[in-house]
Design an enzyme around this catalytic site. Sequence first.
Site, PDB file in Angstrom:
ATOM      1  N   ASN A 187     -30.013  58.469  80.380  1.00  0.00           N
ATOM      2  CA  ASN A 187     -30.130  59.768  81.050  1.00  0.00           C
ATOM      3  C   ASN A 187     -30.224  59.575  82.551  1.00  0.00           C
ATOM      4  O   ASN A 187     -30.775  58.595  83.045  1.00  0.00           O
ATOM      5  CB  ASN A 187     -31.316  60.570  80.498  1.00  0.00           C
TER       6      ASN A 187
ATOM      7  N   PHE B  79     -35.179  64.730  87.201  1.00  0.00           N
ATOM      8  CA  PHE B  79     -36.329  65.659  87.284  1.00  0.00           C
ATOM      9  C   PHE B  79     -35.890  67.124  87.347  1.00  0.00           C
ATOM     10  O   PHE B  79     -36.369  67.887  88.198  1.00  0.00           O
ATOM     11  CB  PHE B  79     -37.214  65.347  88.499  1.00  0.00           C
TER      12      PHE B  79
ATOM     13  N   SER C 231     -39.231  56.839  87.500  1.00  0.00           N
ATOM     14  CA  SER C 231     -37.931  57.369  87.113  1.00  0.00           C
ATOM     15  C   SER C 231     -36.863  56.729  87.993  1.00  0.00           C
ATOM     16  O   SER C 231     -37.008  56.681  89.210  1.00  0.00           O
ATOM     17  CB  SER C 231     -37.871  58.887  87.297  1.00  0.00           C
TER      18      SER C 231
ATOM     19  N   THR D  12     -34.491  59.473  90.695  1.00  0.00           N
ATOM     20  CA  THR D  12     -34.816  60.081  91.986  1.00  0.00           C
ATOM     21  C   THR D  12     -34.796  58.939  92.998  1.00  0.00           C
ATOM     22  O   THR D  12     -35.659  58.059  92.949  1.00  0.00           O
ATOM     23  CB  THR D  12     -36.208  60.754  91.938  1.00  0.00           C
TER      24      THR D  12
ATOM     25  N   LYS E  34     -47.323  55.596  85.384  1.00  0.00           N
ATOM     26  CA  LYS E  34     -46.189  55.196  84.525  1.00  0.00           C
ATOM     27  C   LYS E  34     -45.231  54.311  85.308  1.00  0.00           C
ATOM     28  O   LYS E  34     -44.686  54.727  86.342  1.00  0.00           O
ATOM     29  CB  LYS E  34     -45.471  56.435  83.993  1.00  0.00           C
TER      30      LYS E  34
ATOM     31  N   ASN F 278     -41.234  53.309  81.515  1.00  0.00           N
ATOM     32  CA  ASN F 278     -40.139  54.272  81.660  1.00  0.00           C
ATOM     33  C   ASN F 278     -38.830  53.620  81.184  1.00  0.00           C
ATOM     34  O   ASN F 278     -38.854  52.540  80.599  1.00  0.00           O
ATOM     35  CB  ASN F 278     -40.063  54.705  83.130  1.00  0.00           C
TER      36      ASN F 278
HETATM   37  C1  LIG Z   1     -33.587  62.463  78.124  1.00  0.00           C
HETATM   38  C2  LIG Z   1     -34.800  61.778  78.657  1.00  0.00           C
HETATM   39  C3  LIG Z   1     -35.550  62.373  79.664  1.00  0.00           C
HETATM   40  C4  LIG Z   1     -36.700  61.732  80.155  1.00  0.00           C
HETATM   41  N1  LIG Z   1     -37.439  62.354  81.129  1.00  0.00           N
HETATM   42  C5  LIG Z   1     -38.597  61.767  81.555  1.00  0.00           C
HETATM   43  C6  LIG Z   1     -39.437  62.421  82.496  1.00  0.00           C
HETATM   44  O1  LIG Z   1     -39.175  63.545  82.934  1.00  0.00           O
HETATM   45  N2  LIG Z   1     -40.568  61.782  82.898  1.00  0.00           N
HETATM   46  C7  LIG Z   1     -40.928  60.543  82.411  1.00  0.00           C
HETATM   47  O2  LIG Z   1     -41.978  60.019  82.801  1.00  0.00           O
HETATM   48  N3  LIG Z   1     -40.149  59.907  81.507  1.00  0.00           N
HETATM   49  C8  LIG Z   1     -39.020  60.499  81.067  1.00  0.00           C
HETATM   50  N4  LIG Z   1     -38.243  59.861  80.135  1.00  0.00           N
HETATM   51  C9  LIG Z   1     -38.647  58.517  79.666  1.00  0.00           C
HETATM   52  C10 LIG Z   1     -39.455  58.578  78.385  1.00  0.00           C
HETATM   53  O3  LIG Z   1     -40.662  59.276  78.563  1.00  0.00           O
HETATM   54  C11 LIG Z   1     -39.776  57.151  77.889  1.00  0.00           C
HETATM   55  O4  LIG Z   1     -40.592  56.505  78.833  1.00  0.00           O
HETATM   56  C12 LIG Z   1     -38.518  56.323  77.662  1.00  0.00           C
HETATM   57  O5  LIG Z   1     -37.470  57.113  77.149  1.00  0.00           O
HETATM   58  C13 LIG Z   1     -38.773  55.162  76.711  1.00  0.00           C
HETATM   59  O6  LIG Z   1     -39.169  55.620  75.439  1.00  0.00           O
HETATM   60  P1  LIG Z   1     -38.136  55.772  74.203  1.00  0.00           P
HETATM   61  O7  LIG Z   1     -37.399  54.474  74.104  1.00  0.00           O
HETATM   62  O8  LIG Z   1     -39.007  56.045  73.016  1.00  0.00           O
HETATM   63  O9  LIG Z   1     -37.258  56.908  74.542  1.00  0.00           O
HETATM   64  C14 LIG Z   1     -37.094  60.467  79.632  1.00  0.00           C
HETATM   65  C15 LIG Z   1     -36.332  59.886  78.618  1.00  0.00           C
HETATM   66  C16 LIG Z   1     -35.216  60.511  78.118  1.00  0.00           C
HETATM   67  C17 LIG Z   1     -34.418  59.854  77.013  1.00  0.00           C
END
Ligand SMILES: Cc1cc2nc3c(=O)[nH]c(=O)nc-3n(C[C@H](O)[C@H](O)[C@H](O)COP(=O)(O)O)c2cc1C
Length: 354
Positions: free
Chosen positions: A110, A114, A173, A176, A211, A240
């Site tokens: 992705n 934000f 993230s 950004t 994070k 993240n």
């Molecule tokens: C579509 C998408 C949007 C995300 N948006 C955010 C976000 O706004 N803030 C954040 O801290 N992490 C965001 N993440 C990261 C997730 O919170 C997580 O840290 C990361 O995806 C790893 O976990 P997973 O492998 O279970 O997805 C996002 C992940 C995905 C896939």
Amino acid sequence: MILPYPLIRPFLFALEPERVHRLTLRALRMGLAGGPGALASPRLRQTLFGIEFSNPLGLAAGFDKNAEAADAALRLGFGFVECGTVTPKPQDGNARPRIFRLKADRAVINRLGFNNEGHRAAQARLTARAGRGGVVGINIGANKDAVDRAADYVAGYRALAASASYVTANISSPNTPGLRGLQNPDELNDLLARLVAARAESGVHRPIWLKIAPDLDAEAIAAIVEACVAHGIEGLAVSNTTLARPETLGSAAKGESGGLSGAPLFLPSTRALAAAFLAAKGRLKLIGIGGVASADDAYAKIAAGASLVQLYSAMIYGGPDLPARIVRGLDVRLEREGLSVAALTGRDAAAWAG
Ligand SMILES: Cc1cc2nc3c(=O)[nH]c(=O)nc-3n(C[C@H](O)[C@H](O)[C@H](O)COP(=O)(O)O)c2cc1C
């Protein structure tokens, strides 16, 4: 659930991922994906910083960016939900398409950037649900055009801490530009000092998690740990998404820019988690995130050092029943082995970090 998720999934996967995400949020809000409610057992339950977690599995930030569906998500069996990332001003994020499924890799890329409705909208929704109980954290970030990024986190704490159980400062993230620079010692010290000062001034004391990215070596992680301890931050959320693209990726979308999450993130994020656990020496509580898709994955994160675990990407592949399956499976395994989450935490950290 009206139909089993494996039957619905091919139809959902024929649609654009962001559209499916909007439909999913709507279905959750309408109660179309019921669930068992908060699952608990003596083995799963923990009190951390005065917050009672019925079980250690949480929904990671990014799924419910605007705090629209926290209660519906809690009903799926999660022990807690993290809403956000929220920035002071609403912003649109990057151009579409900006979410890509890597189906063969059970992964997602992705580059949302934000997209969110801003503090005010999130605050109104969190305040409206505050009496309902359940652990709901808020994840805060900085607007893309912020001149003073730390000020956006301070504003986030001030606006949202009172209506949330805890606050996560997301400085990792990849979407950004410059945000990850906040992980460098000088910027980090400035941010943490101002954040804890704002917390003291506000009179609202909520635990703060920071994070971080998985793309940090053990030395950089140890420096972040020491900065957190020095400023009185309660924990780290590791991790993240990653900017790395493992050789093993087989999907066509692997070349898209953005953060990679899901199965290929499990190994690097668990190694980073273990490094943080060893450096923290009991002084911080850790949330393990990255590639969790099963009870055994959650177990491994806890053994590597996590007190709490979160997931996002696996929901896309596993569907709304997944959290309850993971929590129940984890409980069965802990019972069989005579363990609790607290007793398991960090048991295998040295092996993971090594
Ligand atoms: C579509 C998408 C949007 C995300 N948006 C955010 C976000 O706004 N803030 C954040 O801290 N992490 C965001 N993440 C990261 C997730 O919170 C997580 O840290 C990361 O995806 C790893 O976990 P997973 O492998 O279970 O997805 C996002 C992940 C995905 C896939």
